[in-house]
Structure formats: C-alpha cells, structure tokens
Design an enzyme around this catalytic site. Structure first.
Site, PDB file in Angstrom:
ATOM      1  N   ASP B 315      25.644 -85.689 -40.544  1.00  0.00           N
ATOM      2  CA  ASP B 315      24.688 -85.263 -41.730  1.00  0.00           C
ATOM      3  C   ASP B 315      25.572 -84.261 -42.695  1.00  0.00           C
ATOM      4  OD1 ASP B 315      22.962 -86.914 -41.534  1.00  0.00           O
ATOM      5  OD2 ASP B 315      21.628 -85.577 -40.420  1.00  0.00           O
ATOM      6  N   TYR B 403      14.664 -85.624 -42.742  1.00  0.00           N
ATOM      7  CA  TYR B 403      14.498 -84.305 -42.008  1.00  0.00           C
ATOM      8  C   TYR B 403      14.814 -83.288 -42.925  1.00  0.00           C
ATOM      9  CZ  TYR B 403      14.144 -84.796 -36.887  1.00  0.00           C
ATOM     10  OH  TYR B 403      13.372 -84.855 -35.632  1.00  0.00           O
TER      11      TYR B 403
END
Lengths: 671, 671
Positions: B315, B403
C-alpha cells in the site's frame, strides 16, 4: 406483630439495592466478629487471629437462578468465609450472617498457611528494635538505629520434607535518613526470622557487612525537588459537559451497553461479576463474564545468594492484593470525572477496617477511535464518519511494599473488556561494593544491573494471573484454538504457491488448554458457546488479544518456587469450573508446596468441551532493571483483551451516533 | 555589496524558520513543474506523468554538520527527487530547486514500476463504463450501471520471467445503490486489466456470476441510522486550562523534553527527523532518531482463487501512504486541543496539491501514570506521590480504499517513543452464494468467514514496516540481544535450583540481526552506543518493547508475494545505513520481483557493530474476520515502543513536579 417485624427488617435495608454478591459490609464484619468472639473458638488464650474474612461464594446456580427470571425467589443465604489462626492451627469457618450461627468449623491440615494480616507484619517488623544481637549489628555498621526501618518477607519453601506448623517471616531492614526512599538503602547481610504465632525472633544471622548505598537524590517527593525540574507538558484535563454516563446502584454499575457488579475482596481486590453486554435490538443483556479477579501475583527474584534466594513472592496469596490496595487520590490517581468506592476488610481482631477510595471508575477518552472511515471511492463525494472511543475504566492500585501495581478493567462499547496491568514504584535493590561496571569481572554475577553507586537492581519477574469465569451467552462454553496454517499449492490451480487457512481445534479436556503462546503457531484463542449460533451459523464467542509480548517463567521445573507456581510456565489455562478452585497458587500460599494449584487441578484433565469453564490468563514481565528505573520506575504496561468475535451479528457501533460538539469549551477553575 | 547580498538573502526567508529537511513547499512544486515542463523531457507527446516528487534526501553528514555547531555553514543544496513516466519508460530526475537545473536524469531499467498517481487510477476506473463487454456483463447481472463504481488494484508478480514494460492495473467494480458502503457489494467474477501508459483495457474476462450481497443495514453514515441507536457513554472532552505546551516553528516541534522535525512525504506520509531528548541537568539535547517513517504496508490476502490470488498489496509503495492520507476532521479525528498541519504533493501534471490537516498533534492524557508510589513502610506516615502522564501525539490517518490506518507517534516525557498502528474501516469482502455456514462443506474453502448473507470476509494480513534510523546519542550504534537464560544450580550453593541471567550478544553483522521474535528466547532488544557510557559504566541505549503479539508472514518462501516482501518473515532487521535503502519492498514496488528489498540488502551481511545502523520493525496483524468487523471494523491496535534503557543516569521524571489542580473545571460551550 408480623407486620411490625417486616417494618423493622426493611428499615435496616440500606438505601442502595443490595445484591447477593455484595462484599461484606462494616456491620456484617461486626456481626461476624461478635458472633465468633462469643463462640467456643475464642475461649482459648491468646485469642485467635483473623487472617481472612470475606463473602462465602454463594452457589453459582443459586445466583444465576435468583438473577434470571426468578426475582421473587429468596436470595441465597448470606454467609462469610473466615480463616482464623488459633493455637498454631488454621481454622476454616463458615458463618451464617443472618442467623449469626457457625455453619462449619474445620481445621486445615494441609501444607501452607493463610495470608498475613497487617498487624502481625507490623509487630514482627518491630521485634528487631528490642533484640540485642540486632542492636549490635546496627552499631557495628555505624548507622543510626533511629533511621532504621524494617519490613517483612515471606520465606517460601525450599524442599523441606517434614510438615512445619511454624508460620515464619523474614525481616529486612533499611535506612531512611534524609530520604523516604528506604528501598534504595538496604542494610544487607542480616537474616532475621520471626515466628508469627509466638511473635518471637527464632533465627538471627549477621553474615556480612555491605555498604549501605548513599542513595543521594532518590527522594521522590515533590517537596524535595530542586531546579532544574523535570520535563512535563501543559496540564490536560477532562470534562464531561453533559455529565457522567455511568449509573451506580450500590455495587451494581451500568454504563452504555454494559452492566456488572463490582465487589471488593481483601485477597483479590476488585471482583467483577455478572458482566453482561446489551443486545441493541432486543434491549436484552447477554452474559460474558460470571466472575473475574486477579488470582495471584508471583514475583520470583533471580538471585540465588543467601539473602535473596527465597524472594519468590506470592503477593496476592501471602499479602492480599486487596489488603495492599491504596486509597486513590482524586485528581491524580484518577481523572477529574472519576467516581470512588470504599473497601472494607477485617483487622487481626475482626474489626471492620475501611480503605477509602479503594476503586475509582471513570469514562475515558484518550484521543482514540471506536471506528472511522473516509470514502473517496464514489466519484465526486468524500464521506468521513468518525466515532470517538469513550470507554469505562475500573481502577485499583495495590502497593506491595516497594512496588505499585495499577490494575485497570476497561469496558468498551464494542463489547470488549481490556485488562491492563501497569507497574511503577520502587525497585527491590541490593547493596554492593561496586561503584562502576568496570570493576565487575562477570556481569552475570551481579544477578541484576548496576543502577547507581553500591546499588544493584536485581533481575525478577512479575506474573499477574487473572481468574476469568466466562459465561459467554450462557453457562456452557468451549475453548477453540483457531490455528493459522500454511497451505502449499502444488497442483497449479493458482498462480499463488501458498496461503494460510484457519484450522479450528476445539479443546476436549484440560490437557488441550495449557498454552505457552511462545511455542504455538499463530492462533486466534476463542471462547465460544457452541449452543448459540449467529444467524450466519457461526458459534457465538469472544477471543483473547494480547497487548504485550507473552511471557512465561524461566525457572527449571524442579525448582521449588516453580513447583509452587507451576502454572507460570504457560500463559493460558482453561479448567472446568469448580467452586473451590479460585487461587492459582492455592488457598494457602505462604510456605505452600504446590500441591493444590492450577497446574495440579489441570492434571485431572477434566472435560472442558461445552462445560462451564474458567480461563486463567497470566500477564508477565521479565524485568532486567535499567538506570531509568532508579530510583522509581516509569510506568510499564502490558495486558490483553477479550473481544466479541461472532458474538454480535455485526459491529454494534455502526448505529452509534457521534457526539455533538461545536468547539473548544470555555473553562474556569472553581474558586 | 556583500552586505546587500546578505540582506536580500534573509529577506527571502519565510516568517517561519526554514529547515533543510522541510518538505517541498507549494512554490517549490511549481518551480519543479515549470523547470521540467520547459526542459527536453517534456518535448515528447503525450507529456510525461509525475509519479513521485519529494525532497531529495540531503546527505546525512551534511545535515549533521549544519545542525551541530556549524550553524553558519551554508545549508545543503535544496534538491528534489522526481520519478516521471514517459514513453513507457521510468525516469529518475534530480533537480536543484534553487538553481532550477536538472542535476541528473536517468532511465530506470530494473524490475517494477513507480507509485500510481491519483489521476491515472481515476482514469482507469472510468474505462469500463465505455467498454461494451463490461456493459453486457452488467446487463447480464441485472444491475443498474448508474449504481456501479469501479476501483483499481495492483496486479502483483507471479513468476513471469520476461521483463514487462507494461504498467497494468486490475479493475474491480462494486454496487452502491442505497448504501455508500460499496465494498460490501462486490460485483464478482469479472477480470478487467488496464494498461496505464496507453490507458486502455487490454484484457477482459467474465468468468462467473455471483450474487451481489444485499448488504442491508451496512450504510455507516450517522444520517442513515434509525433507532435503536448504538451504545455510547457521555462525551468526554479535554481542556488545557494553562494553554498548550507545544511550540511549533514551521516543521520544527518542541515539547517538554523533546524536539523533532515533522515532514510530509507523498509516499511515506509522516517523516519524523532529528528527534532528540533533553538532558535535564545540562539543557543539552541528545539524539535518538535521525529519521523515522512507515516504509511499507504489505497486505497479502489469503484466497488463491482467480479473482483474489493477486491481492498482495504494497500500500505504501504502490499507492502512497502519504497520498492516501485523509484530511483530519477537527474534534473527531483529533481531540479538542489538537494543532493541524497541511501536506503537499504533486499531481500527475506536477501541480502542487494540498491535503489540508494531513497531520494533527496533541497533548494526550488518557488517565494513565508517568509514575506513582504510596509508601506505608515508615511507621506513622503515608506518603503518596503521583505524576500524571501527559504525552505528545503526532497522528496521520491513511485510507487505502476500504481500510483506514491510524498511525500515532507518541513522545513520552520518560524519553520513550511509542509507535501505534490502529486499523479500522471496511473489510475487503467477497460475494458468495452461501447464506449460512451450515451450507458449507469445508470451512477452509471459504478462505475467510461468512459475515453476512452472500458475504465472505477474506483472511488477510497487515504488515506495517517502520524505517528507524537510530542515532542514539551519536552516529555509531550497536544492536545487542540481551537474552534471558536459565542457569541451573547443581552444586548445592543455594537452596534454589535455578534462576535466569542475562547474556548480552552484540550483533556483529546483519545476519545477527534478523529476528522473528516468536522463535527467540526472551530477549531485551537493545540499541546502544558503546562509545558513550553512563557514570555507572553501562552502555547508553534504548530498548524495544512490544505492545502486541509479534506477527510474521505465513506464506511459503517460494511464493511470489513472499519473495517480494521477504522481510515480512522477521519482525526485526538491523542494516548498515545506506542512503538509497529506504523502502523495505524496494523503490519500485508495483510488479516488483523482490530483487531490491530489505532482505536482499541484509544478505550483503555488512558489519553493523558500532556503525550507523537502521532498525526496521514490522507491526503485523493476522486478520481472520469476525461478524463484528462487518460492515465496518471496530479499531484494532498494535505497536511497540523504544524506551530509554541506561540512556539517562536515572529516571528523568523524578524531578517533574505534579500539575497543580484544585478541582473540577466549570466549562461552558462557546455560543
């Protein structure tokens, strides 16, 4: 006449609703004292000494029956459990408080002795001051007797085979002088043994003279500090503009989606019972924890030399975690919005004694989130939803001599209970002739760290063991190890070569539930009710999440302190519920021999699948002291939480609305 | 003339003092954009795309020299590091901002591609809506195109041997409809691959139709909730009656005994530099951390099937942990007393873009203690001293699609830095035909948990890796494993049979510093400066303390995502400092092949004893979803701290005076 009787009876009821799990009240302690003093038990001289007085646990089935739909059934009988020491014997007494009758009185003949009371520890500490050999030892060391303070230590058990009837303590002395930090100034080399039942020194040795550390600058009182002062930020205070959210009815607490009962026990300290959490849609409360408390604190020091080897302390069983609880100071020990509770216990002669502010309870906001999300995935929109986390903390602080243990029970709106232990206070140090590490040939021979001139911080452990009688959504629960296991893909069915999957193993007997987390594969530790399933078909449950590295005892299995605390080699045990199995190191911990402890009970290997089960979890610390711990250690914390895991159908907090807040408050101090 | 020059120079200084580590300013971004757009690099068509623009790290020796006693020496040159994508090639450009000149321009020819920028991800997400096969697929599923939202996923690398020049992304689509919680409604079975450099769909498959979960009740917006509302306590707010204790000068922060520099980087997010802590007696600051930031976030899903196997996300390296940072909301994301900082980055065309409130900074009081002690050992006296813990938190929240990662850097007055990561936000779910677990033959085939009707929460991990260039009290440090080892006593020299002692092993080379804590004996992990000793002769140092269970990747070593994140099998690595080694999974993470990563660098096995060393520590979570995580998960936290351990001569907080406080404040909301 009958009416008059009822009127009289009700007029005696306290204004708060009473609960069958309420701790003994001052008037109940007085009733117990009076009932016993007028019984045959007190016909002998000297009079018996009270070692423990507490509520005799009502039968769990009675409590559950009374508290379920049978509110009109009579409460279980109100009984006390008393341990007396009389004529070199240990008496266990069950006393009915309502009828003022002794229900049973038996003499305990097994190994080990009851908790020490304060009065006998104080009396023992005073003995050296009238003991000529001690006065000579002090003179030899050229220290002032007026500056000497003595304190007591349990002696442990080191393999003696014959049964002893002698309750003995060792006495250690310290120098105060300019400082109140006596623990930094041990008077080393003297061994004093006191027989408590006769209150006499029965053994005395002055083996060697070690310099008493000067311990300059170790006074920690604010009034003694001189500039430059230590670092700090600006004060941060908490306010509750809409008032407090907690409702207190006697010992029954309700807050947000929680309700529970908070009791005090002189041995365990805080006892949380009947903790249950609300089901939003049904306003119904669902059980989580029938009863929880700190069962034992095992603190073995790691120095095998003559004056230190025996320091393998069981702070709850020997000294009382509740008895050692301090009066919490408003505005320092607890935030501005705290509520306080008093605790009561019986003194040596059975009189009720009060610990003011033994617990506090407060709503906590530490800047954390209950949940949040920002969504930018929908073209042209940014959605941000944030919920602050407000939780409820129950706090007790126990000071066991030099050490301060802060125990927080934190109830969260997501359904979790977080159990945190924080250590602070003073180290147990040892005098030495060394003033610099350069003088030391082999570091290991210090059995600790050189923290200051002539001062060694001795290596040690802390093992805090929780007793948690789980009743997750009902009486019968199971323990499930959900192990994450690597699966290798060798058939070319995926471009991946591996993934992990979860293999759930349900523990059938106690042998399946003795876990050292350091030697397990990654595992979710689940406590489930297989009789209740979510709509999706998952077993209703909670899981245990660590908030520190798991720690286990490093002593050899045949070492005596390890035999006495056999359970400390594993962090997690699950046992079948048994009313008498409450204290991990046994009911009689002083000079115990490990024959009636958690690890021994577990050897019975009872069935624990779909049974009433008890979780025992140990939070541990290996403590190698560092110079920052001298003369008083900055708080060090560890703990764990039990978090709903398929207990609810979905996140119960999605429907929680945010707090309305406009801007920073205008605050003024009260005049 | 020289005087005039100096006057001119100083007049250009901003009102806040500038610092050589300050992140690029908006005007610097514009200068970079303008300089490049007028260079030969932009002579081609289409114009190059900016993938990364950030401050080129000045040489550490230059920074240390400038900031030591040589304040008058000229600052290091102000340079930017830029990654451009142009003509299917990746260009690395170093540009001198002051002189507006390109210092170097090289084409990167290794494996992997740079970070995606926002604009190309958005453009790719829009492609399906004009792609006939996709429109047919939507029609076949009888869902409304107007309710479809698409998003992008990196494709990973799965063993392809030939080098690719194609930057590709996969597109996944979701249904919104009544809810903004699109992640709960995946449109499964369709694979769409986009070539970013030509911005075209290059592969399309419609493999199977899976019911789209209804996802009723999954909208998490406050405005959409209906009674009964979720549980909460009463609001708790924080106030600072004496004002804030933090001093902010541009990007330089000082608070209590700390000072540090806070920068923003589009890839790393928060960058903390030059953190140093004050020595009370000397007012001198001593270095602790030269630079620290989140280096990578590795999130491998554990489902090997066609539509999921590739979800092994990096990420930070692929999406930018800073680029994904959200604008923090005052009063919800951060407490009342927070200060906010903006962050800037370059858009696809190089224009400066602002993230308002990318960081907040606040003094925190959570009801905890800096230290406390109650002393009852001195006859006739009770002494209680308590110090509240006020700490300073730097916070960033990054939302990577579904998230939310909350990253807190907490500076404590005891000298510790605590690094906490909290997870919240939405799960990545998978559609399924199952509506109850009873229909499932083998649980493992779900590759996750049945959370709601037609909804599986897929098993996955989160590995957050911190880069921490430690400079503890100076440049050269060493890593010491202080292992606790059981010693058995067999010679009868003690009544004890065992104790543990500490054996210190100094790591000589990188091979000695690759640690999976789960397979180590209990060890204090120390970072020391052997060139500086305390008065007692101990090495000055810090140690690492865990605030969660250590977690490591469970993928097999030969699995491609594991090769790309080789470091994730160990929590702790120490490497020799090398300016180019910043990103644990490599500078070019998209489609990387693991050839330029932390574990590869460590294989060089450089000497790390008494050298400039970098600590890499990974906070991990194995996440088996539970129903409570649906539709949005309650925050789950883990982390660690670095705590002074023989860094100070004694507890620096003993001389800290308590806060003066009289009673509860009277507060009113501002009108």
């Amino acid at each position: 006449m009958l009416l008059l009787f009822f009127l009289l009876l009700t007029s005696f009821l306290p204004c708060n609703t009473s609960h069958p799990l309420d701790p003994l009240t001052p008037s109940e302690f007085s009733t117990i004292q009076h009932t016993l003093k007028t019984s045959h038990l007190f016909s002998s001289s000297p009079p018996p000494s009270f070692q423990y007085v507490g509520l005799a646990d009502p039968d769990k089935t009675d409590i559950l029956y009374t508290l379920s739909d049978h509110h009109n059934s009579p409460p279980p009988p109100r009984r006390a459990f008393i341990i007396l020491r009389s004529g070199h014997k240990t008496h266990e007494v069950i006393l009915d408080i309502t009828t003022k009758t002794i229900v049973s009185n038996t003499v305990y003949t097994g190994f080990g002795f009851p908790m020490f009371n304060f009065e006998e520890q104080t009396a023992a500490s005073n003995l050296p001051f009238n003991y000529t050999p001690f006065l000579k030892s002090i003179k030899k060391r050229r220290i002032k007797l007026s500056e000497v303070v003595c304190t007591t230590f349990s002696v442990g058990w080191f393999g003696e085979v014959e049964k002893t009837t002698k309750r003995v303590l060792k006495i250690l002395c310290f120098l105060t002088g300019d400082t109140v930090n006596l623990y930094m100034r041990p008077v080393e080399g003297i061994t004093i043994v006191v027989d408590l039942d006769v209150m006499e020194i029965v053994d005395y040795k002055d083996r060697l003279v070690v310099p008493v550390p000067v311990a300059g600058g170790t006074d920690y009182r604010s009034s003694k500090q001189r500039p430059p002062f230590g670092p700090r930020g600006k004060p941060v205070e908490v306010v509750q503009p809409e008032g407090k959210g907690v409702a207190i009815d006697g010992h029954s607490i309700s807050w947000a989606n929680w309700k529970f009962h908070l009791g005090f026990d002189v041995r365990a300290g805080a006892v949380i019972s009947l903790a249950s959490v609300q089901e939003l849609e049904h306003t119904m409360y669902r059980q989580v924890l029938y009863k929880g408390f700190v069962s034992e604190l095992f603190v073995p020091y790691q120095d095998p030399t003559e004056e230190w080897y025996y320091k393998t302390l069981f702070d709850a069983g020997e000294l009382g975690f509740g008895l050692s609880a301090v009066s919490l100071q408003p505005l320092t020990d607890c935030p501005e919005n705290a509520e306080f509770f008093d605790g009561y216990y019986a003194s040596q002669d059975g009189s009720p004694m009060k610990i003011k502010n033994v617990f506090c309870l407060f709503e906590k906001y530490s800047g954390d989130f209950a949940w949040r999300h920002t969504e930018i995935g929908i073209p042209g929109r940014v959605i941000t939803e944030v919920r602050r986390e407000i939780s409820l903390v129950v706090r007790m602080v126990s000071t066991i001599g030099n050490y301060d243990y802060i125990v927080d029970w934190e109830f969260k709106t997501n359904g979790a209970i977080k159990f945190m232990v924080s250590l602070s206070g003073l180290l147990e140090v040892k005098g030495t002739s060394y003033t610099n590490l350069g003088q030391v040939e082999k570091d290991e021979d210090l059995y600790g760290s050189l923290l200051a001139k002539n001062t060694i911080g001795v290596n040690h452990d802390h093992f805090i063991t929780y007793y948690l009688d789980l009743d997750i959504d009902g009486y019968n629960n199971s323990f499930v190890k959900a192990k994450m296991k690597t699966v290798k893909i060798t058939d070319g069915s995926s471009l991946r070569k591996s993934y992990w999957t979860v293999i759930k193993e349900i523990a059938k007997t106690e042998a399946d539930a003795r876990i050292n987390l350091n030697s397990e594969p990654p595992t979710d530790l689940l406590f489930v009710n297989t009789n209740k399933k979510t709509k999706m078909g998952n077993n209703v449950g909670y899981r245990l999440i660590n908030h520190g590295a798991p720690v286990a005892s490093l002593l050899s299995d045949d070492d005596y302190p390890q035999i006495r605390a056999g359970y400390s080699k594993k962090q997690l045990w699950v046992t079948a519920y048994n009313k008498s199995e409450k204290w991990a190191a046994g009911l009689y911990t002083d000079q115990s021999r490990g024959d009636n402890t958690l690890s021994v009970w577990s050897e019975r290997n009872r069935v624990i699948k779909n049974k009433d089960i008890v979780l025992w979890y140990t939070v541990g610390f290996h403590h190698t002291p560092y110079q920052e711990d001298f003369p008083l250690m900055p708080t060090l914390s560890s703990g764990f939480e039990l978090r709903p895991s398929n207990f609810f159908e979905s996140n119960p907090l999605i429907k929680t609305r945010p707090f309305k807040r406009t801007e920073w408050l205008n605050c003024t101090h009260n005049p």
